[in-house]
Enzyme design. Structure first.
Site, PDB file in Angstrom:
ATOM      1  N   TRP A 326       0.038   1.663   6.712  1.00  0.00           N
ATOM      2  CA  TRP A 326      -1.172   2.492   6.759  1.00  0.00           C
ATOM      3  C   TRP A 326      -1.144   3.536   5.651  1.00  0.00           C
ATOM      4  CZ3 TRP A 326      -1.423   7.840   7.652  1.00  0.00           C
ATOM      5  CH2 TRP A 326      -2.718   8.357   7.800  1.00  0.00           C
ATOM      6  N   HIS A 327       0.043   4.035   5.328  1.00  0.00           N
ATOM      7  CA  HIS A 327       0.137   5.098   4.327  1.00  0.00           C
ATOM      8  C   HIS A 327      -0.199   4.610   2.925  1.00  0.00           C
ATOM      9  CE1 HIS A 327       2.284   7.361   7.472  1.00  0.00           C
ATOM     10  NE2 HIS A 327       1.948   8.429   6.774  1.00  0.00           N
ATOM     11  N   GLY A 328       0.034   3.349   2.642  1.00  0.00           N
ATOM     12  CA  GLY A 328      -0.260   2.897   1.294  1.00  0.00           C
ATOM     13  C   GLY A 328       0.017   1.417   1.112  1.00  0.00           C
TER      14      GLY A 328
END
Length: 490
Positions: A326-328
């Site tokens: 989700w972060h990247g």
């Protein structure tokens, strides 16, 4: 527009505030709500106007998915189809804009193909507003929105409310929308403004006076990951550990403070995470609203701990793996998520033995594990991350600044090298000051009260005003070095 900019502090914020409470004074509550919505859209569009249509499509689409789900009985084929459609709608938008290029490039690397990698610009805050609205759609399916009458302007403001839109906290619909229905929240409060400004200034101080000042120490090390020495790698890793915390928690503090100014309460997002004595404890303190989201909308639906220990550990690992993604869109984020998934599995398994480590050792192991994971989080690729990790653990040799050689001669006998600081080019220019700064920051995050604990002691006294004003003045004098918040890239 950045919170840490003159345009925001002396332009956008006072104008938005004056019009909002000006309309509220004449009981034009609906107009005040719409004004705050328009101001939030302007705030978002100030970055790039082309981002706004996608945001509006997402907001309107999710609102009507929620409305249709309100009229469908949970568990029925119609409700399931709407739930699937709503989640797919959000994940489709997020997947295309954030992960399409990563997916294609990964396939090219894996199968040695030459498919064109799409050049897609990542819209600002897409991860945050997508997760916010996935939670809303799921809650609507569960029948948890039926007790609320959500109109489109209120729902739109819930998603786009400018303090939290760009980097959270990740809100639930029932945490904010009901506050738009409370008339008292549209009455100007001197006390709330004073508390909100204090919270905002403390957060601004974290960002401008701490995170931004140590940022160059981080970039220098990570930009030269292959050749940094033991000492340089530790300075870079510790600096990023503190930079990320003060940058992100500073943003969250400013968002909460802005909420107070407008009489709205946003949830706490950090609770002294570097005081944690276990990884379980860490995730109860770090990015708390994301932790709740992952627990309620991923871990529990996967089965949680209801299907045996092995399945529980698998669910924990998969939840954190997806949390990392989700972060990247990058393998470094996947590895970071896998590391924390592994840490949590080990932590829960260790608890089964009923053996408690001394508190200091629990804290030390947790802090070092978290710091190591941040190296992968920050690095541009896996090679750079592993090079820095190898340097921090001494695989490349241990090199110290020769200032400590007279005091610790026995280290040389163990193979430790000593070099003058001029031969360690990736240390900060005033390296002695940087060592002291990092030591003081370590003491601060482990011993001092956090922002919400400080706010609880708020007193409208002259000495309190002088202290907060001093921080504000120092921040304003430093705004010539404006920088974006780290979590804007997610």
């Amino acid at each position: 527009m950045l919170f840490n900019s003159y345009e925001f502090i002396f332009g956008f914020l006072p104008i938005t505030l004056l019009v909002f409470f000006g309309l509220s004074k004449y009981r034009l509550v609906r107009a005040a709500t719409i004004w705050l919505l328009l101001a939030s859209l302007f705030f978002y569009g100030y970055w790039k106007i082309s981002y706004v249509p996608l945001l509006l499509i997402s907001v309107v689409g999710n609102y009507y998915f929620g409305q249709f789900l309100d009229g469908a009985k949970p568990g029925t084929p119609k409700a399931k189809a709407l739930l699937f459609g709503g989640v797919a709608f959000n994940l489709g938008i997020l997947g295309y804009y954030k992960y399409a290029a990563f997916f294609v490039s990964s396939l090219n690397h894996l199968f040695q193909t030459q498919w064109p990698v799409p050049d897609i610009e990542l819209p600002l805050a897409i991860s945050f507003y997508s997760f916010t609205q996935i939670a809303y759609v799921v809650d609507a399916y569960r029948g948890q929105t039926e007790d609320y009458e959500y109109d489109l302007p209120s729902y739109s403001l819930f998603v786009t409310f400018f303090p939290q839109l760009i980097a959270g906290p990740i809100l639930r619909h029932n945490e904010l929308i009901p506050q738009f229905k409370v008339l008292r929240n549209f009455v100007f409060s001197h006390k709330n403004v004073a508390i909100g400004l204090t919270w905002f200034i403390l957060g601004l101080g974290k960002k401008v006076l701490i995170a931004d000042r140590i940022s160059p120490w981080v970039a220098t090390v990570f930009d030269n990951a292959e050749i940094v020495t033991f000492t340089e790698a530790w300075v870079g890793a510790l600096s990023y550990t503190f930079q990320l915390y003060f940058d992100f928690s500073g943003y969250s503090d400013m968002a909460i403070g802005l909420g107070w100014i407008f009489n709205f309460r946003l949830p706490i997002n950090f609770n002294s995470p570097y005081k944690a004595t276990s990884i379980i404890d860490f995730w109860r303190r770090w990015h708390i609203t994301l932790s709740f989201f992952l627990r309620d909308y991923l871990y529990i639906p996967l089965g949680g701990s209801r299907r045996g220990e092995i399945r529980r550990y698998c669910n924990l690992f998969l939840t954190m793996l997806l949390g990392g993604l989700w972060h990247g869109a990058g393998w470094t984020y996947v590895i970071w998520g896998a590391m924390h998934g592994t840490f949590l599995v080990v932590n829960h398994a260790w608890k089964k033995f009923g053996v408690k480590l001394p508190q200091f050792f629990g804290w030390l192991i947790t802090f070092l594990a978290v710091m190591t994971s941040w190296i992968f989080f920050r690095a541009d690729n896996l090679y750079e991350a592993t090079e820095i990790v190898k340097a921090t653990v001494g695989i490349k040799g241990i090199v110290l600044v020769n200032d400590v050689e007279p005091a610790l001669p026995w280290l040389a006998e163990m193979g430790v090298q000593f070099r003058p600081w001029q031969e360690l080019p990736y240390l900060p220019p005033n390296y002695q000051q940087s060592f002291v700064t990092l030591g003081l920051l370590l003491l601060a995050v482990t011993l001092l009260p956090n922002t919400q604990q400080i706010i609880k002691q708020f007193k409208p006294k002259w000495w309190w005003a002088m202290g907060v004003s001093g921080i504000a003045l120092a921040c304003l004098l430093s705004l010539n070095r404006i920088s974006e918040f780290l979590y804007f890239q997610f």
